[in-house]
Each structure stands twice: as C-alpha cells, then as structure tokens.
Motif scaffolding. Structure first.
Motif, short mmCIF file in Angstrom:
data_model
loop_
_atom_site.label_atom_id
_atom_site.label_comp_id
_atom_site.label_asym_id
_atom_site.label_seq_id
_atom_site.Cartn_x
_atom_site.Cartn_y
_atom_site.Cartn_z
N LYS A 157 27.21 0.59 18.30
CA LYS A 157 27.52 -0.54 17.42
C LYS A 157 28.83 -0.32 16.66
CE LYS A 157 22.75 -2.03 16.70
NZ LYS A 157 21.68 -2.33 15.71
N ASN A 158 29.45 0.84 16.92
CA ASN A 158 30.73 1.13 16.25
C ASN A 158 30.59 1.11 14.73
OD1 ASN A 158 33.20 2.04 17.24
ND2 ASN A 158 34.22 0.10 16.85
N THR A 159 29.47 1.64 14.25
CA THR A 159 29.12 1.53 12.83
C THR A 159 28.53 2.85 12.33
OG1 THR A 159 28.68 -0.84 13.08
CG2 THR A 159 27.78 0.24 11.12
N VAL A 160 28.87 3.17 11.10
CA VAL A 160 28.29 4.32 10.42
C VAL A 160 27.57 3.81 9.18
CG1 VAL A 160 28.81 6.48 9.22
CG2 VAL A 160 30.05 5.87 11.30
N TYR A 161 26.47 4.47 8.85
CA TYR A 161 25.63 4.04 7.73
C TYR A 161 25.50 5.14 6.69
CZ TYR A 161 24.26 0.75 11.38
OH TYR A 161 24.27 -0.19 12.39
N LEU A 162 25.26 4.71 5.47
CA LEU A 162 24.90 5.63 4.39
C LEU A 162 23.67 5.06 3.70
CD1 LEU A 162 25.74 8.26 2.93
CD2 LEU A 162 26.86 6.80 1.23
N GLN A 163 22.53 5.66 3.96
CA GLN A 163 21.29 5.25 3.31
C GLN A 163 21.20 5.98 1.98
OE1 GLN A 163 18.83 2.99 4.30
NE2 GLN A 163 18.01 3.35 2.24
N MET A 164 21.09 5.23 0.91
CA MET A 164 21.07 5.80 -0.43
C MET A 164 19.74 5.47 -1.09
SD MET A 164 24.97 4.96 -1.66
CE MET A 164 24.64 3.22 -1.91
N ASN A 165 18.96 6.49 -1.36
CA ASN A 165 17.66 6.33 -2.01
C ASN A 165 17.67 6.99 -3.38
OD1 ASN A 165 16.71 5.12 0.38
ND2 ASN A 165 16.03 7.09 1.21
N SER A 166 16.69 6.67 -4.18
CA SER A 166 16.54 7.25 -5.52
C SER A 166 17.84 7.19 -6.30
CB SER A 166 16.05 8.71 -5.41
OG SER A 166 14.84 8.78 -4.71
N LEU A 167 18.44 6.04 -6.29
CA LEU A 167 19.76 5.88 -6.92
C LEU A 167 19.69 6.09 -8.42
CD1 LEU A 167 21.03 2.97 -4.73
CD2 LEU A 167 22.24 5.12 -5.09
N LYS A 168 20.77 6.67 -8.93
CA LYS A 168 20.89 6.97 -10.36
C LYS A 168 22.10 6.23 -10.92
CE LYS A 168 19.32 11.71 -9.42
NZ LYS A 168 19.65 13.15 -9.55
N PRO A 169 22.12 6.01 -12.23
CA PRO A 169 23.29 5.35 -12.83
C PRO A 169 24.60 6.08 -12.52
CG PRO A 169 21.48 5.34 -14.37
CD PRO A 169 21.03 6.18 -13.20
N GLU A 170 24.54 7.39 -12.40
CA GLU A 170 25.77 8.14 -12.11
C GLU A 170 26.26 7.96 -10.68
OE1 GLU A 170 22.93 9.29 -13.49
OE2 GLU A 170 22.47 11.35 -12.80
N ASP A 171 25.50 7.27 -9.84
CA ASP A 171 25.97 6.93 -8.50
C ASP A 171 26.85 5.68 -8.50
OD1 ASP A 171 22.71 7.82 -7.32
OD2 ASP A 171 24.54 9.01 -7.13
N THR A 172 26.95 5.04 -9.64
CA THR A 172 27.78 3.84 -9.75
C THR A 172 29.24 4.17 -9.45
OG1 THR A 172 26.31 2.78 -11.35
CG2 THR A 172 28.61 2.06 -11.32
N ALA A 173 29.82 3.44 -8.50
CA ALA A 173 31.20 3.69 -8.08
C ALA A 173 31.56 2.69 -6.99
CB ALA A 173 31.36 5.11 -7.54
#
Length: 124
Positions: A76-92
């Motif tokens: 699919k010519n695609t890369v993924y980033l699954q992000m779980n248990s997100l924290k406020p410091e992940d904001t960007a």
C-alpha cells in the motif's frame, strides 16, 4: 513528484489512541527507511520511531516504548504509527520521513524526504 503525506492526527483524551498514516506518492517506499518524528512548540524535533525498508528492524524512543508501534505495508506504499495510552506530553506535530537506505533505520533527522506533518493533541 516525490511526496509524503501524513494523516490520522487529531484531538484525543489522555489514555486514548490514534493511528497515523504516512502515504508515499511518486516513489516506492520498498527501498526506504521510514522515521516518525515529532516537534512540540518551543522544542527541537525528536525521533519517535523508525522502521527499516524490510520492516525487520524497528526502533523507538524510550518515551514511547510499549505504547507506540510502527509498521509498514509496502503493497500500500504506507507506513503506520499506532499510538496507544496517549499522554499530554505526546502533543506535537508528527512528521514522517523517508531515506533511501536498506536494512537499517535511524532516529536522527537526516532523512531525505519529509511530509508536511499532522497535529496530535492529547488533552481532556
């Protein structure tokens, strides 16, 4: 024209999940290492995760280990980033980047091609 386009960002509550996608056009990702980076206001761009062209090698920043998972679907010519248990410091703003190298990836921003970024905001 070589282009990387990120998608999947948004506003999520702490503890929630998002999946970012990085789609390539104009070239095939099969021969490229992919990195995910993020940059918060007033901070330097930092490496979050990377994956080799084959997908056999991955790396994560200590701050996201056990919470984020990088994967790729070369068909699919695609890369993924699954992000779980997100924290406020992940904001960007999250960026994907591609570099023509095989069997390795790296977490420094020396990648040749960059996307325009997608905003991730973790807040209640």
């Amino acid at each position: 024209q070589l282009q990387l386009v990120e998608s999947g960002g948004g506003l999520v509550q702490p503890g929630g999940s998002l999946r970012l996608s990085c789609a390539a056009s104009g070239f095939t990702l099969n021969y490229y290492a992919i990195g995910w980076f993020r940059q918060a206001p007033g901070k330097e761009r930092e490496g979050v995760s990377c994956i080799s062209s084959s997908g056999r090698t991955t790396n994560y920043a200590d701050s996201v280990k056990g919470r984020f998972t990088i994967s790729r679907d070369n068909a699919k010519n695609t890369v993924y980033l699954q992000m779980n248990s997100l924290k406020p410091e992940d904001t960007a703003v999250y960026y994907c980047a591609a570099h023509p190298v095989q069997n390795m990836c790296f977490m420094t921003p020396r990648y040749r091609y960059w996307g325009q970024g997608t905003q991730v905001t973790v807040s209640s």
